[in-house]
Every structure is written in C-alpha cells, then in structure tokens.
Design a protein around this motif. Structure first.
Motif, mmCIF file in Angstrom:
data_model
loop_
_atom_site.group_PDB
_atom_site.id
_atom_site.type_symbol
_atom_site.label_atom_id
_atom_site.label_comp_id
_atom_site.label_asym_id
_atom_site.label_seq_id
_atom_site.Cartn_x
_atom_site.Cartn_y
_atom_site.Cartn_z
ATOM 1 N N GLN A 56 0.824 -1.211 0.000
ATOM 2 C CA GLN A 56 0.000 0.000 0.000
ATOM 3 C C GLN A 56 0.856 1.258 0.000
ATOM 4 O O GLN A 56 0.482 2.271 -0.591
ATOM 5 C CB GLN A 56 -0.937 -0.006 1.217
ATOM 6 C CG GLN A 56 -1.974 -1.111 1.226
ATOM 7 C CD GLN A 56 -3.070 -0.873 0.184
ATOM 8 O OE1 GLN A 56 -3.055 0.096 -0.548
ATOM 9 N NE2 GLN A 56 -4.029 -1.782 0.130
ATOM 10 N N PHE A 57 2.009 1.210 0.650
ATOM 11 C CA PHE A 57 2.887 2.377 0.668
ATOM 12 C C PHE A 57 3.526 2.597 -0.704
ATOM 13 O O PHE A 57 3.478 3.694 -1.262
ATOM 14 C CB PHE A 57 3.970 2.198 1.734
ATOM 15 C CG PHE A 57 5.012 3.283 1.708
ATOM 16 C CD1 PHE A 57 4.740 4.538 2.229
ATOM 17 C CD2 PHE A 57 6.274 3.052 1.160
ATOM 18 C CE1 PHE A 57 5.695 5.547 2.199
ATOM 19 C CE2 PHE A 57 7.232 4.049 1.132
ATOM 20 C CZ PHE A 57 6.942 5.304 1.652
ATOM 21 N N TRP A 58 4.091 1.546 -1.272
ATOM 22 C CA TRP A 58 4.852 1.703 -2.500
ATOM 23 C C TRP A 58 3.973 1.829 -3.730
ATOM 24 O O TRP A 58 4.415 2.361 -4.759
ATOM 25 C CB TRP A 58 5.841 0.553 -2.652
ATOM 26 C CG TRP A 58 7.009 0.727 -1.731
ATOM 27 C CD1 TRP A 58 7.233 0.098 -0.540
ATOM 28 C CD2 TRP A 58 8.084 1.652 -1.903
ATOM 29 N NE1 TRP A 58 8.390 0.569 0.036
ATOM 30 C CE2 TRP A 58 8.945 1.518 -0.769
ATOM 31 C CE3 TRP A 58 8.426 2.573 -2.896
ATOM 32 C CZ2 TRP A 58 10.093 2.272 -0.627
ATOM 33 C CZ3 TRP A 58 9.576 3.325 -2.753
ATOM 34 C CH2 TRP A 58 10.399 3.182 -1.626
ATOM 35 N N VAL A 59 2.732 1.393 -3.668
ATOM 36 C CA VAL A 59 1.862 1.556 -4.830
ATOM 37 C C VAL A 59 1.529 3.028 -5.046
ATOM 38 O O VAL A 59 1.302 3.475 -6.186
ATOM 39 C CB VAL A 59 0.579 0.707 -4.683
ATOM 40 C CG1 VAL A 59 -0.422 1.354 -3.719
ATOM 41 C CG2 VAL A 59 -0.078 0.478 -6.046
ATOM 42 N N LYS A 60 1.529 3.821 -3.968
ATOM 43 C CA LYS A 60 1.308 5.263 -4.131
ATOM 44 C C LYS A 60 2.480 5.900 -4.864
ATOM 45 O O LYS A 60 2.302 6.746 -5.746
ATOM 46 C CB LYS A 60 1.135 5.915 -2.760
ATOM 47 C CG LYS A 60 -0.072 5.428 -1.981
ATOM 48 C CD LYS A 60 -0.191 6.184 -0.678
ATOM 49 C CE LYS A 60 -1.396 5.686 0.113
ATOM 50 N NZ LYS A 60 -1.045 4.887 1.261
ATOM 51 N N ILE A 61 3.687 5.504 -4.510
ATOM 52 C CA ILE A 61 4.873 6.033 -5.183
ATOM 53 C C ILE A 61 4.905 5.559 -6.632
ATOM 54 O O ILE A 61 5.288 6.311 -7.541
ATOM 55 C CB ILE A 61 6.142 5.614 -4.421
ATOM 56 C CG1 ILE A 61 6.151 6.272 -3.041
ATOM 57 C CG2 ILE A 61 7.400 5.963 -5.208
ATOM 58 C CD1 ILE A 61 7.317 5.887 -2.165
ATOM 59 N N ALA A 63 2.276 4.997 -8.518
ATOM 60 C CA ALA A 63 1.291 5.790 -9.251
ATOM 61 C C ALA A 63 1.833 7.187 -9.562
ATOM 62 O O ALA A 63 1.659 7.705 -10.674
ATOM 63 C CB ALA A 63 0.003 5.901 -8.434
ATOM 64 N N LEU A 64 2.494 7.803 -8.596
ATOM 65 C CA LEU A 64 3.089 9.122 -8.812
ATOM 66 C C LEU A 64 4.158 9.050 -9.903
ATOM 67 O O LEU A 64 4.214 9.918 -10.794
ATOM 68 C CB LEU A 64 3.702 9.621 -7.503
ATOM 69 C CG LEU A 64 4.485 10.940 -7.556
ATOM 70 C CD1 LEU A 64 3.556 12.097 -7.911
ATOM 71 C CD2 LEU A 64 5.171 11.196 -6.218
ATOM 72 N N LEU A 118 -5.033 0.498 -7.636
ATOM 73 C CA LEU A 118 -5.164 1.627 -6.716
ATOM 74 C C LEU A 118 -6.518 1.690 -6.021
ATOM 75 O O LEU A 118 -6.596 2.014 -4.833
ATOM 76 C CB LEU A 118 -4.928 2.946 -7.477
ATOM 77 C CG LEU A 118 -3.500 3.216 -7.944
ATOM 78 C CD1 LEU A 118 -3.468 4.449 -8.827
ATOM 79 C CD2 LEU A 118 -2.571 3.399 -6.753
ATOM 80 N N LEU A 434 5.694 11.189 2.029
ATOM 81 C CA LEU A 434 4.955 9.954 2.268
ATOM 82 C C LEU A 434 5.671 9.077 3.290
ATOM 83 O O LEU A 434 5.037 8.427 4.122
ATOM 84 C CB LEU A 434 4.772 9.191 0.957
ATOM 85 C CG LEU A 434 3.821 9.811 -0.078
ATOM 86 C CD1 LEU A 434 3.882 9.043 -1.392
ATOM 87 C CD2 LEU A 434 2.397 9.843 0.453
ATOM 88 N N LYS A 438 3.733 8.094 6.915
ATOM 89 C CA LYS A 438 3.134 6.770 6.711
ATOM 90 C C LYS A 438 2.468 6.279 7.984
ATOM 91 O O LYS A 438 3.071 6.237 9.050
ATOM 92 C CB LYS A 438 4.225 5.773 6.278
ATOM 93 C CG LYS A 438 3.737 4.347 6.130
ATOM 94 C CD LYS A 438 2.833 4.213 4.920
ATOM 95 C CE LYS A 438 2.480 2.755 4.667
ATOM 96 N NZ LYS A 438 1.577 2.222 5.676
#
Length: 472
Positions: A56-61, A63-64, A118, A434, A438
């Motif tokens: 969940q943490f790295w999927v945001k990065i 996507a960015l 996402l 982030l 976190k």
C-alpha cells in the motif's frame, strides 16, 4: 544575442533535457511493478499484514512515478515533429509502428490495470487484484521492450532497405531483435532493478532512522538491499558483454569511452585523463598498460582502434569518457554498499534492526537515488556516443534537424528546464513526505499476522482504526 545561438545545438540540448527527465520515471516504474508483485505474493502466501502495508505504501509512489513518466513522455513525441522532422520523414516507417506497438500492447494495459491496483482491492477478489498487479508489471516491461527495440535499432539498424530516401522494413524480426537489442535490453532492465532497489532501501532506511522499525519497514529494507546485492554482479557481467557488442558494432563509441586516441596493440586502460579534442590526445593520463586490450579482445596484445582512425565520424570524447567513468564508479559504490548492507542484515543474524547502524542507515539514505546518477551517466554514454549519427550509417542528427529559429528553441528550452526542476524537486519531496507520514500498525517487529487469520483480517487495508478493530 538570441540570433547568435546555434539552433541545432539548442535542439539537441532540449531533447537531451527532455529525455534525461523522462527516463528517470519509467526506470522506476519498470521494476517497482515487480517489487509490488513480490510484496503482494508474499502477503497472499503468508497472510502477514506487513507485506500488504508495504504494498500500500509503494503503490502510491508507483502511481506518482507512472504519472510523471506519462506526462514527460508526451513532450518527447511532440519534439519528433518540431525539432527533428527529418527523423520521421526518413525512418518513420520503422519508428512509427514500434511506438504504436508500445502504446497498444503496453501503455493501455498498464493504465487500465493501475486503476484496479489503486482503487479496486475491496471491489474485486484477491486473485483478481494480484492479477492486475502482474499485468501492470508485465506491461511496464513490455513497454521497455518496444522502446528499447527502437532505440537499439537506431544504434545497430537491421532488417530494412532504403527506397527513395526512406527506410522500409524487410524483416520485423531483424528490426526488433537487431544486433545490440538483447544486450541493451538486459542492461537497462538490470539498471532499472538497481534503481528501484536503492530507492526502496533508502526510503526504508529513512523511515528506520525516524524510529519506525516496524515489520513493514524491515521487510522493505531487506528486500531493497538483497535485490541490489543480487543484481549488481549481474549488471557488471552484462555491462562487460554489452561493451564487447559495442566494440563490434560501434567501435568509435568504444574508443571514446576508453579514451583511446590512436589505434594500437596492447591498449592501456585509462583510469584518469583530461581528453583534449584539439590536440587529439589525453592530458595527465593515468593508465594500466595492456589492460584495455585484455578485457576488450581477451588478448593483452589485441588491436583496439582509436578515435583518430574514424576520420571525424566519432562522438565528442570528453563527455562520453567521463560519463562512462561516473557510471562505472557508481556501480562499484553500489556493489560495496549493497554487499556491506547484506552482511549487516544477514538472514542468519538475530534482531536485524539492532545490527543496522545509524551511520549505515544514513549511507543508504544518501544512496536513495544513486541509481538515477548511474542511469543518466550510462544513457549519456549511449546517446552521445552515437553521434554524429541519429540512426547509425543512415541519418545524422544534423540531417534530421528542423529549421525552427534559435530564439524559439531557447525560450521553450528555458521553460522546460524550469518546469523539470520544479517537478523533480516536487517528486522527491513528495516521496519523503509519504515516508514521514506513513500510517502503520502499532505492533513490534516480528509480531506478524499469520496465514491462519480470517478473510476479514487479511483484507484489512492499512488504516490504523480498521486494523485495530480487526485485531480486537
């Protein structure tokens, strides 16, 4: 003053700035997709919540990074028409389809499945969500496949014939799997993996220094370190083999990389020098006799062609020479740091979070974007080393350039540079933001959820209030 500027040089600088900025982000998304898949598979197999927290943490990065890669890639497409119209006019029959294949087979797949990754985890089955992650990871690799097929063809063109001044395909297999493609693709994929490995390790070390020693952070930290330690030896081997391919197909580039001006037997390996393009020799040279011939030809007295033998059809020596040494230097540093870190966090040691020293964690933070430095240096070796050709033996950069006035190019170049600096600074700051903010569960390292938990517990997303309710 603007009228005195060289439009051709400005166009080259503008495209170089664009691709330098753009390549940073696909390099991360290519391998980060596979790291996300690893996190997801570990979660599915073990049921341990910290693997999903890491996902969940790295999927945001991810996507960015994906978004910035798409935006910066669009401007490159425009520049084919504005700055380099001769490129598409002469080799568009090959470049156009390859770029279209990338969009049709890879980009659409990534963009669609990224939405599932996402936003749809609670709306689709766990298997479907895992499949979406697999498709995104595969899509990023497929995208790299097509782009590198085109780029490699520009270096070592094959499978075509010239008819009325235009390139026409005679064999798509030969176009795609041209002589340098396997080596370039392997080298780039390993470079992407190393970039992501140090990014994951560096950000995790940053969180560790902020007293976040949760299971998620330690799992991410070890994943990044072990991945780097495994890939860097492979990259060294791949780089050596790629160099031999370059010697065969682009000897002028190889001569510039090595700083060898005169054709000679028993060529030395130049460790340090100041290449002088006017005198056509090196100044203050420090070299090891015969070593270059040994690793290039496997014969200490092997013949190596020098820059002066290419009669002006060679790249500028100094930029290629120094970029190559920066790339190699960063590779050696990556090797030392990753192996030392692996020893610190060796699986057979107890309490790995205690074995890691604060100075070592700070070193990992400093190396967070080390992959970018090596990547850009290597890319400059590749692209500057191809000059004066845009497509080797077919089209020079000067022949492809447009007639756009220098002041217009200078204005857009200045705007690009300002925008890129702002976007890059924003990206780095958001990644560390982030990391600082976190949210994760209040549980000590090693207090993992097990595979025997209920389906409700396994589907808890990384929100403290939900996780607390589930644990209750």
């Amino acid at each position: 003053m603007m009228d005195g500027l060289d439009a051709f040089l400005l166009a080259r600088i503008q495209f170089a700035a664009n691709i330098t900025f753009h390549i940073l982000f696909p390099t991360i998304s290519i391998s980060l997709g596979w790291v996300l898949l690893f996190f997801k598979l570990r979660f599915v197999k073990t049921g341990q919540q910290h693997w999903m927290d890491a996902y969940q943490f790295w999927v945001k990065i991810f996507a960015l990074t994906f978004a910035l890669g798409v935006v910066s890639g669009i401007t490159m497409s425009f520049q084919f028409g504005t700055n380099w119209p001769g490129y598409m006019e002469k080799v568009g029959n090959i470049a156009g389809p390859l770029l279209a294949y990338e969009v049709l087979t890879a980009f659409f797949l990534e963009a669609t499945m990224l939405g599932v990754m996402l936003f749809a985890r609670e709306r689709v089955s766990e298997r479907m969500h895992t499949t979406a992650t697999l498709l995104v990871a595969g899509g990023t690799t497929l995208s790299a496949f097509w782009i590198l097929a085109l780029n490699s063809w520009m270096h070592t063109p094959a499978g075509f014939e010239m008819i009325n001044g235009q390139a026409h395909v005679t064999s798509w297999l030969e176009v795609i799997f041209n002589p340098s493609f396997p080596y370039r693709f392997t080298h780039m994929m390993l470079a992407s993996g190393l970039t992501v490995a140090f990014l994951v390790a560096g950000i995790s070390a940053y969180r560790w220094l902020r007293d976040d020693k949760s299971a998620e952070v330690m799992a991410s930290l070890k994943t990044g370190i072990y991945l780097a330690a495994m890939l860097i030896p492979l990259q060294i081997i791949a780089g050596d083999v790629h160099g031999l391919n370059t010697l065969k197909h682009q000897p002028a580039k190889l001569a510039a990389m090595e700083g060898i001006w005169e054709t000679q037997r028993g060529a030395p390996a130049v460790l340090f020098a100041l290449p002088d393009s006017e005198a056509r020799k090196n100044r203050y040279e420090i070299a090891i006799p015969k070593l270059a011939s040994l690793y290039l030809t496997h014969d200490p007295d092997g013949l190596v062609r020098g820059v002066n033998s290419f009669d002006g059809e060679h790249p500028p020596v100094a930029p290629v020479f120094w970029a190559f040494r920066i790339m190699v230097g960063m590779g050696v540093l990556m090797l030392l740091v990753s192996w030392a870190s692996t020893w610190q966090l060796a699986p057979w040691k107890k309490d790995p979070e205690r074995n890691l020293k604060r100075w070592h964690a700070r070193l990992l933070v400093a190396m967070t974007f080390a992959g970018w430095i090596a990547l850009i240096a290597g890319w400059y070796v590749t692209e500057i080393g191809r000059q004066p050709w845009l497509v080797t033996g077919v089209l020079t950069s000067a022949e492809a350039a447009s007639t756009v006035a220098a002041p217009r190019i200078a204005l857009t170049l200045a705007l690009y540079l300002v925008l890129y600096v702002v976007l890059l600074a924003s990206y780095v700051s958001v990644v560390f933001y982030l990391a600082r903010h976190k949210k994760h569960a209040d549980k000590p390292f090693g207090d993992d959820q097990t595979a025997g938990e209920t389906e409700t517990e396994l589907n808890v997303v990384n929100y403290p209030e939900k996780e607390g309710a589930a644990n209750a």
